[in-house]
Write a protein that holds these residues in place. Structure first.
Motif, PDB file in Angstrom:
ATOM      1  N   ARG A   1       0.832  -1.209   0.000  1.00 46.75           N
ATOM      2  CA  ARG A   1       0.000   0.000   0.000  1.00 46.75           C
ATOM      3  C   ARG A   1       0.865   1.256   0.000  1.00 46.75           C
ATOM      4  O   ARG A   1       0.683   2.149  -0.832  1.00 46.75           O
ATOM      5  CB  ARG A   1      -0.934   0.003   1.214  1.00 46.75           C
ATOM      6  N   GLU A   2       1.789   1.318   0.926  1.00 49.45           N
ATOM      7  CA  GLU A   2       2.612   2.514   1.063  1.00 49.45           C
ATOM      8  C   GLU A   2       3.590   2.669  -0.095  1.00 49.45           C
ATOM      9  O   GLU A   2       3.857   3.782  -0.552  1.00 49.45           O
ATOM     10  CB  GLU A   2       3.347   2.482   2.392  1.00 49.45           C
TER      11      GLU A   2
ATOM     12  N   LEU B   1     -12.734  -3.759   4.998  1.00 52.14           N
ATOM     13  CA  LEU B   1     -12.422  -3.201   6.314  1.00 52.14           C
ATOM     14  C   LEU B   1     -11.725  -4.235   7.181  1.00 52.14           C
ATOM     15  O   LEU B   1     -10.815  -3.922   7.941  1.00 52.14           O
ATOM     16  CB  LEU B   1     -13.701  -2.716   7.011  1.00 52.14           C
ATOM     17  N   LEU B   2     -12.153  -5.479   7.069  1.00 53.84           N
ATOM     18  CA  LEU B   2     -11.534  -6.540   7.860  1.00 53.84           C
ATOM     19  C   LEU B   2     -10.160  -6.911   7.318  1.00 53.84           C
ATOM     20  O   LEU B   2      -9.214  -7.103   8.074  1.00 53.84           O
ATOM     21  CB  LEU B   2     -12.437  -7.786   7.863  1.00 53.84           C
TER      22      LEU B   2
ATOM     23  N   SER C   1      -6.066  -1.623  -2.792  1.00 47.16           N
ATOM     24  CA  SER C   1      -6.611  -0.698  -3.781  1.00 47.16           C
ATOM     25  C   SER C   1      -7.351   0.459  -3.113  1.00 47.16           C
ATOM     26  O   SER C   1      -7.268   1.597  -3.562  1.00 47.16           O
ATOM     27  CB  SER C   1      -7.520  -1.427  -4.775  1.00 47.16           C
ATOM     28  N   ARG C   2      -8.036   0.187  -2.038  1.00 49.43           N
ATOM     29  CA  ARG C   2      -8.757   1.261  -1.327  1.00 49.43           C
ATOM     30  C   ARG C   2      -7.766   2.273  -0.746  1.00 49.43           C
ATOM     31  O   ARG C   2      -7.967   3.478  -0.848  1.00 49.43           O
ATOM     32  CB  ARG C   2      -9.624   0.667  -0.229  1.00 49.43           C
ATOM     33  N   PHE C   3      -6.703   1.784  -0.130  1.00 52.09           N
ATOM     34  CA  PHE C   3      -5.687   2.669   0.430  1.00 52.09           C
ATOM     35  C   PHE C   3      -5.075   3.536  -0.667  1.00 52.09           C
ATOM     36  O   PHE C   3      -4.938   4.749  -0.511  1.00 52.09           O
ATOM     37  CB  PHE C   3      -4.597   1.853   1.133  1.00 52.09           C
ATOM     38  N   VAL C   4      -4.695   2.910  -1.779  1.00 46.19           N
ATOM     39  CA  VAL C   4      -4.074   3.641  -2.885  1.00 46.19           C
ATOM     40  C   VAL C   4      -5.048   4.672  -3.443  1.00 46.19           C
ATOM     41  O   VAL C   4      -4.671   5.812  -3.715  1.00 46.19           O
ATOM     42  CB  VAL C   4      -3.580   2.674  -3.981  1.00 46.19           C
TER      43      VAL C   4
END
Length: 188
Positions: free
Chosen positions: A123-124, A151-152, A157-160
């Motif tokens: 992600r980072e 969420l779990l 992809s959501r973070f990016v």
């Protein structure tokens, strides 16, 4: 409710037809896309993202960077990490480069492309590489687990999508000719 509040304040609410008319009357603006970052994990969705990024690069003349992030926490057991004294097994990076080399064969010679392997949190690192390379677009696969499961699990992809310095195109689904055995990621 918001519409009434805006009208009460004297602000005129634009109508959809007016917005469409304004867009049509606006002078054409060129789309600038010189660098496309394509993170891949070897999944079918990531493979479809690579194919879509190739089409976009062909249409815009953009350069592609195929990125594979070696996630030590996912690929090396905790015991192995301790016994290795913090060193990353070279085999993981070599396998990632081999995988990217195979993907590079899919890219037509007229499209500039480069492979890149990094180690750490996917992600980072995807966000970091996009910033470093001044990417105009990130094209990546999304498994589409949905809000509750992401969420779990923690969706890359959501973070990016939330942290990227540029637009992100999420590609869902598998290509029609996907063959799990042929395109299995070396790090899974």
């Amino acid at each position: 409710m918001q519409e009434k509040e805006q009208q009460a304040r004297g602000a005129e609410v634009p109508q959809p037809a007016d917005v469409i008319r304004a867009i049509r009357e606006r002078a054409p603006q060129p789309v600038r896309c010189q660098r496309i970052l394509v993170p891949t994990d070897g999944s079918g969705q990531a493979f479809k993202a690579v194919l879509d990024a190739i089409h976009l690069a062909a249409a815009t003349g953009a350069e592609l960077t195929l990125l594979m992030v070696v996630d030590y926490n996912k690929n090396v057991a905790a015991f192995e990490q301790v016994s290795l004294g913090g060193y990353v097994p070279a085999e993981l990076k070599v396998a990632a480069y081999r995988f990217l080399a195979d993907l590079m064969h899919l890219i037509p010679s007229e499209i500039r492309a480069q492979p890149r392997v990094e180690a750490g949190d996917p992600r980072e690192l995807i966000v970091s590489v996009a910033e470093e390379e001044e990417s105009d677009l990130i094209v990546m696969g999304s498994r589409g687990f949905g809000t509750f499961r992401s969420l779990l699990v923690g969706s890359v992809s959501r973070f990016v999508l939330e942290q990227a310095p540029c637009p992100v195109l999420l590609v869902k689904g598998l290509p029609d000719d996907w063959d799990e055995e042929q395109y299995t990621a070396p790090l899974a």
